[in-house]
Write an enzyme that holds these catalytic residues in place. Sequence first.
Site, PDB file in Angstrom:
ATOM      1  N   ARG A 423      36.565  51.651  37.526  1.00 55.97           N
ATOM      2  CA  ARG A 423      37.191  50.425  37.041  1.00 55.97           C
ATOM      3  C   ARG A 423      36.526  49.909  35.760  1.00 55.97           C
ATOM      4  NH1 ARG A 423      38.140  46.853  42.211  1.00 55.97           N
ATOM      5  NH2 ARG A 423      39.208  45.551  40.695  1.00 55.97           N
ATOM      6  N   ASP A 616      46.870  39.153  43.429  1.00 57.73           N
ATOM      7  CA  ASP A 616      46.507  40.019  44.548  1.00 57.73           C
ATOM      8  C   ASP A 616      47.606  40.121  45.596  1.00 57.73           C
ATOM      9  OD1 ASP A 616      44.089  40.865  43.664  1.00 57.73           O
ATOM     10  OD2 ASP A 616      42.951  39.267  44.640  1.00 57.73           O
ATOM     11  N   ARG A 647      48.508  49.485  41.474  1.00 58.10           N
ATOM     12  CA  ARG A 647      49.314  48.901  42.558  1.00 58.10           C
ATOM     13  C   ARG A 647      50.802  48.958  42.270  1.00 58.10           C
ATOM     14  NH1 ARG A 647      45.275  44.097  44.567  1.00 58.10           N
ATOM     15  NH2 ARG A 647      44.136  45.432  46.012  1.00 58.10           N
TER      16      ARG A 647
END
Length: 737
Positions: A423, A616, A647
Site C-alpha cells: 500500500r 469504507d 474494492r
Amino acid sequence: MKQIKTTLIIGLGLIGGSLAKALKAAQLGGTLIGCDRDQSEIDLALKLGMIDQGSVMATDWVAQADLIILSVPVIAMETVMQQIAPYLRADSIVTDVGSSKGSVLAAAERTWGQLPVNFVLGHPIAGSEKSGVMAAKVDLYQRHKVIVTPAPCNSALAIQTVTQLWEACGAEVLTMEIARHDEVLAATSHLPHLLAFSLVDTLARQDENLEIFRYAAGGFRDFTRIAASDPVMWRDIFIANRDAVLQALGHFEEGVARLRAAVEQSDSDAMLGIFTRAKSARDHFSRILDNSAYIPMQNTLIHYRAAPGKALSGRLRVPGDKSISHRSIMLGSLAEGVTHITGFLEGEDSLATLQAFRDMGVVIEGPHQGEVTVHGVGLKGLTKPAGALYLGNSGTSMRLLAGLMAGQNFDVELTGDASLSKRPMERVAAPLRAMGAVVETSEGGRPPMIIRGGQALKGIHYDMPMASAQVKSCVLLAGLYAQGETTTVEPAPTRDHTERMLTGFGYPVAREGASATVIGGGKLTATDIDVPSDISSAAFFMVAASIAEGSDITIEHVGLNPTRVGVINILRLMGADISLENEREVGGEPVADIRVRSAQLKGIDIPEDQVPLAIDEFPVIFIAAACAQGVTRLRGAEELRVKESDRIQVMADGLLALGIECTVVDDGIDITGGTLQSGAVHSRDDHRIAMSFAVASLRSQGEIFIEDCANVATSFPGFVELANGAGMNLKVEKVEG
Ligand code: NAP
C-alpha cells in the site's frame, strides 16, 4: 530429484525411526537399510516393518546407498562420518538431522577437508521428550517444519533431493543459514530446555526428598515438561551449540536482572510492563505463530457458506469503532496519566497499534472484554523498540504512527504483512519530509518505512492533494512535535476522530471549514474513553435489514461522527427506512441507536460529496445497489482501488459472478439492480468484501460461497454469531491448508 534405490539411515532412534516409517509410508527411498549400534533396536525395527534390512555395521552398506541420513546424537556425528568416509560414493547424497548445525558442519570439514557438495545439513523441528525406536511415529513430521541449511558449495540436485525427501514426509521445508539456525534454535529451543532442567534441579536440590513436587500445580508441570527430555542428547546439544546458547543465556540473564530489580523495588509499573509485553507476545505466538517449533502447524483457511436467511429482527450491538480504538491507544500512550478505555475493538488492527506502543515501553493492561488501561508516558516518553514495529495489515497504524515517529529521538522501522506492504506510503512520507522529517520508503513508496529520529520538525501549511483522514491525522500528529503551527486543509471532508480526540485529551485543535491547526509543544492529559460502536460494522446490518423483507432491527450505541455518516445519507437517498433514536454525545463523538426497517431501494447517482464520508462502506452499499431498482452510479472513488484490495474491481468480479450487471470505470462503477444468483465469490482477503457478500445472501436465489474470510476477525470479531443471531444463515468452513 535424484532417483533413490537405496537409503541408509544411521541411528534408529526417535528421529531416524520416524523417518524410516514416514519414508515407507510415502514409498520413497527404495530399499531402506537401518543401522544402529544396538542390535535389539534393529531387530525391533525389522519386526515392525520399518526397515528392509539392518546392521550394526553401517560401513557394510555405505557404498550401496544413494541417500544416507545421519540421525545419531550430534556428538556422535563425527565418529559416524569418519566411519563412512572411506566408502562414500561421490554421487551419494548425505543429510543429517542434528539439532545444532555449526558443529555438524565442523565435523564434516574435519572429516573431508571441506563439506562434500552432496552433503546438505538439515534439522526437523519435530520431536518429543521420548527416545528410541519404540517412540518412532509415522506422522512425526506431518505439518511440522524442517529447516534445511544449504551451504554455498552444495549441489542444487542434493538440496532439491533433501527438500523433497522431507516434503514427502509431510513437512514444510524452510531454508536458513547455518549460523542463523543455531542462534534461532538456541533462543527458542535450547534455552527453554536449559531453564527447565535448571529449575527442576534447583528445586530438587533444595528439597532432597522431592516432597515439594507434591504441591506443584499445572504451571509447574507445563513449564518443566521438557526437563524430562533425554539428558544425554541435551548434554550433547549444549556442547555442540555452546556459543549460541551462551549468547541466548546472556540475554535471558539481563532480562531476569531487570525483573529482579523490579521485584526488589516493588516497581509495579516495571513489572506490569514486562508481564503485559510478555503476555501479549505469548498470545500473539499462540494465535499467529503456532506453526513453529515442535508443535503442529495450523494453516487454516476460512470460507463462508451463506444461504438465504430470513427477516432480521432484534437489538444488536456491533464492535467498537476501529478508528477510535486506534487513536485511544495512541493518545492514551502519549498522555500524562492513566487512560481507561471501554468498548475497545479487539481486532487484529487495533491490537497491532496496541502492541506497537507496548514495544515502545508503554504499559498497557488488557484488553479484557473491551477494557484497556493505558499508563501514559507523555509526548516525549516513548522508548526505542527492540526491533521493527510490525503493524500487520493495518494501514491506519502505519500512517498515523509515521507522523508520531517523525517526532521521536530514535530511529524506527515500520513493517507490515504482505498486503500492507503493497500500500502507498509516499502520501504520508511527502508532507512529513516537508516538515523536516527523514523518511525512507521502499520501492514505489511502499513499506517498510524507516523514520529517522532526532530531527527538528517545523510546522507546515499542508493543502492535501487527496481527501484522506490518515494523511491528515499523520500530519497533525507530527505537528504535536513541530515548532509552530501545523495546518491541514482537506479537499473534501474526511473523518475527524483525531481532531476530536485530541481535544478530548485537552490538546487544542483550531478548526475552521476544511482546515485544522495544532501548535507544537503542548501536552495531552489522560481521560476515559467509551468507544462508540463502529458505523462501518453497523453498515452491514443497515443494508442487511434494508434488503431482507420484513426486517426491523435496532443497532445500539453507534458512533455518528458527521464525517462517517455517508452510508446513512446514501441509503436514505436510495429509499432506506432508517431512523435515529436516543441521540447523545459520548466523549466528543455523537452517538445514537439506529433503527432500520426493510424497504424497496432504488438506484441513485451517489453524490460525490458523500463519497469520502462512506469510503469504507461502499462494498456493502454495492450490495444495496444490486438489490435496488435501476442503476446506481458511483464516481470520484478512486481511493477505493488502494484499500485492502481494489474494492471496485473485486466487488465487480463478485457481483458479475452472481449475475448482477455492472460496469467498472477508473473512479467508480455502475451497478444495475437485479436478481442475485447463487455462486462462488472471492474476497481477496478483504474482510469488508467477505461480509458484504454474506449480506448479499439474504436476497440470493441460493447459497453464496465466499472464499478467504479469515480477515473478518480483523475488523469484526463475532460477525458470524451476531449475523446468525439476527436472522442470517452463515456457515463457517475451515480448511486445513
Ligand atoms: P535417540 O532416540 O536417542 O536416537 C539416536 C540413536 O542413534 C540411538 O538409537 C543411538 O543408539 C544411535 N547411535 C548413537 N551413536 C551411534 C553411533 N555411533 N552409530 C550408530 N548409532 C548410534 O535420539 P533422537 O531423538 O532420535 O535424536 C537423533 C538426532 O536427532 C540427534 O542428533 C538430535 O539432535 C536430533 N533431533 C532430535 C529431536 C528430538 O526431539 N528428539 C528433534 C530434532 C532433532 P544408543 O541408544 O545405543 O545410544
